[in-house]
Design an enzyme around this catalytic site. Structure first.
Site, short mmCIF file in Angstrom:
data_model
loop_
_atom_site.label_atom_id
_atom_site.label_comp_id
_atom_site.label_asym_id
_atom_site.label_seq_id
_atom_site.Cartn_x
_atom_site.Cartn_y
_atom_site.Cartn_z
N TRP A 32 34.81 59.93 24.87
CA TRP A 32 35.99 61.29 24.26
C TRP A 32 34.78 62.10 24.56
O TRP A 32 34.86 63.94 25.25
CB TRP A 32 36.54 61.62 23.67
CG TRP A 32 37.52 61.07 23.28
CD1 TRP A 32 37.97 60.37 23.95
CD2 TRP A 32 38.29 60.72 21.68
NE1 TRP A 32 38.89 59.94 23.70
CE2 TRP A 32 39.43 60.41 22.34
CE3 TRP A 32 37.96 61.71 20.66
CZ2 TRP A 32 40.33 60.31 21.07
CZ3 TRP A 32 39.02 61.41 19.35
CH2 TRP A 32 40.23 60.56 19.87
N LYS A 33 33.15 61.98 25.38
CA LYS A 33 32.12 62.62 25.56
C LYS A 33 32.41 64.11 24.44
O LYS A 33 32.71 63.90 23.52
CB LYS A 33 32.24 63.53 27.04
CG LYS A 33 32.37 62.10 27.54
CD LYS A 33 32.03 62.57 28.90
CE LYS A 33 32.58 61.24 30.37
NZ LYS A 33 32.27 61.59 31.69
N GLU A 53 28.47 51.79 35.42
CA GLU A 53 28.08 53.33 35.57
C GLU A 53 27.56 54.02 36.94
O GLU A 53 26.98 54.47 36.71
CB GLU A 53 28.91 54.02 34.49
CG GLU A 53 29.47 53.63 33.06
CD GLU A 53 29.60 54.61 32.48
OE1 GLU A 53 31.21 55.29 32.45
OE2 GLU A 53 29.12 55.32 31.60
N GLY A 109 33.07 61.26 36.70
CA GLY A 109 33.81 63.12 36.19
C GLY A 109 34.60 63.03 37.55
O GLY A 109 33.99 64.84 37.57
N GLY A 152 36.43 58.02 31.20
CA GLY A 152 35.76 59.47 30.27
C GLY A 152 37.48 60.57 30.65
O GLY A 152 37.82 60.20 29.62
N GLY A 153 37.28 61.32 31.18
CA GLY A 153 38.67 61.81 31.18
C GLY A 153 40.30 60.93 30.99
O GLY A 153 40.99 61.51 30.54
P1 PGA Z 1 35.12 59.15 33.74
O1 PGA Z 1 34.01 59.30 32.62
O2 PGA Z 1 36.11 58.59 33.66
O3 PGA Z 1 35.92 60.61 33.61
O4 PGA Z 1 34.55 59.46 35.02
C1 PGA Z 1 33.29 58.01 32.22
C2 PGA Z 1 31.94 57.64 31.52
O5 PGA Z 1 31.02 58.55 31.51
O6 PGA Z 1 32.14 57.18 30.81
#
Ligand code: PGA
Length: 252
Positions: free
Chosen positions: A10-11, A167, A173, A234-235
């Protein structure tokens, strides 16, 4: 046989009340989808509420970081024991945003991983190349080096509680995704390094996720690759319908 793990990151999103609402909504949507493990890594202040909301469901809760010391004068930090005491099962270590913005190095990633494992947490260890490294053709060397440094001193027994998230930093992102072939190839490189370090069985057993703009549209193809055992998202983990689609793709 290794497990597929679909984990949300979720950051710095979602307040505790939003976390509760999200998990309450998500739980019936992913109920019974047992071909993958489902994890949500959430901000520290959301963890207690998230664990409560996830009780009795197939959703597991993780943190987004952990400090390497057991306790002490580290203002603003959180220890592994603090996390486990409130029910945290997983923790992300070495995310590229920590490496980029907060001075995280392979040395501290290694220390955090060791502390988390010692406390009984499962670690989602993130690594991956930046754009210039991919363009220079040194992706394999970069991920091999990170894998070796980040896992230094970790025993074969402890490795059973480690998930590696490949990653590529240029894909996080950004809406840019590694092609399924690129993801498979680099996850394969990481697996071969694990083979060199821990042997063939450990390499077959370890879960290696792909992360970087994985979403409901591309998940199925990425997850179909033999070396891609899940995703760190993430998103697309901030919307219950999108996240559920990815879980469904892992259960197809
Ligand atoms: P993202 O992020 O799916 O928004 O690219 C992935 C992550 O940072 O783990």
């Amino acid at each position: 046989m290794r497990r597929t793990v679909i984990a949300g990151n979720w950051k710095m999103n979602m307040t505790p009340s939003e976390a509760k609402k999200f998990i309450t909504e998500l739980a019936p949507m992913v109920k019974g989808l047992d071909k993958c493990d489902i994890v949500l890594c959430v901000p520290y202040v959301d963890i207690a509420v998230a664990c409560e909301a996830a009780k009795g469901t197939n959703i597991h809760i993780g943190a987004e970081n952990v400090h390497f010391a057991e306790s002490g004068a580290y203002t603003g930090e959180v220890s592994a024991k603090m996390l486990t005491e409130i029910g945290t099962e997983y923790v992300i270590v070495g995310h590229s945003e920590r490496r980029q913005y907060f001075g995280e190095t392979d040395t501290t990633v290694n220390q955090r991983t060791k502390a988390a494992l010692a406390a009984g947490l499962k670690v989602i260890l993130c690594l991956g190349e930046v754009k210039d490294e991919r363009l220079a053709g040194i992706t394999d060397e970069v991920v091999a080096m990170q894998t070796k440094l980040d896992l230094a001193g970790i025993t074969a027994e402890q490795l059973k509680n480690v998930i590696i998230a490949y990653e590529p930093v240029w894909a996080i992102g950004t809406g840019l995704t590694a092609t399924p072939e690129q993801a498979d190839e680099t996850c394969g490189v990481i697996r071969s390094v694990v083979r060199d370090l821990y042997g063939a069985e450990a390499a077959e057993e370890i879960t290696i996720q792909y992360g970087g703009s994985m979403n409901d549209a591309n998940a199925r193809e990425l997850l179909s690759k033999p070396n891609v055992d899940g995703g760190l998202i993430g998103g697309a983990s901030l919307k219950t319908d999108k996240f559920t689609s990815i879980v469904l793709a892992a259960n197809a």
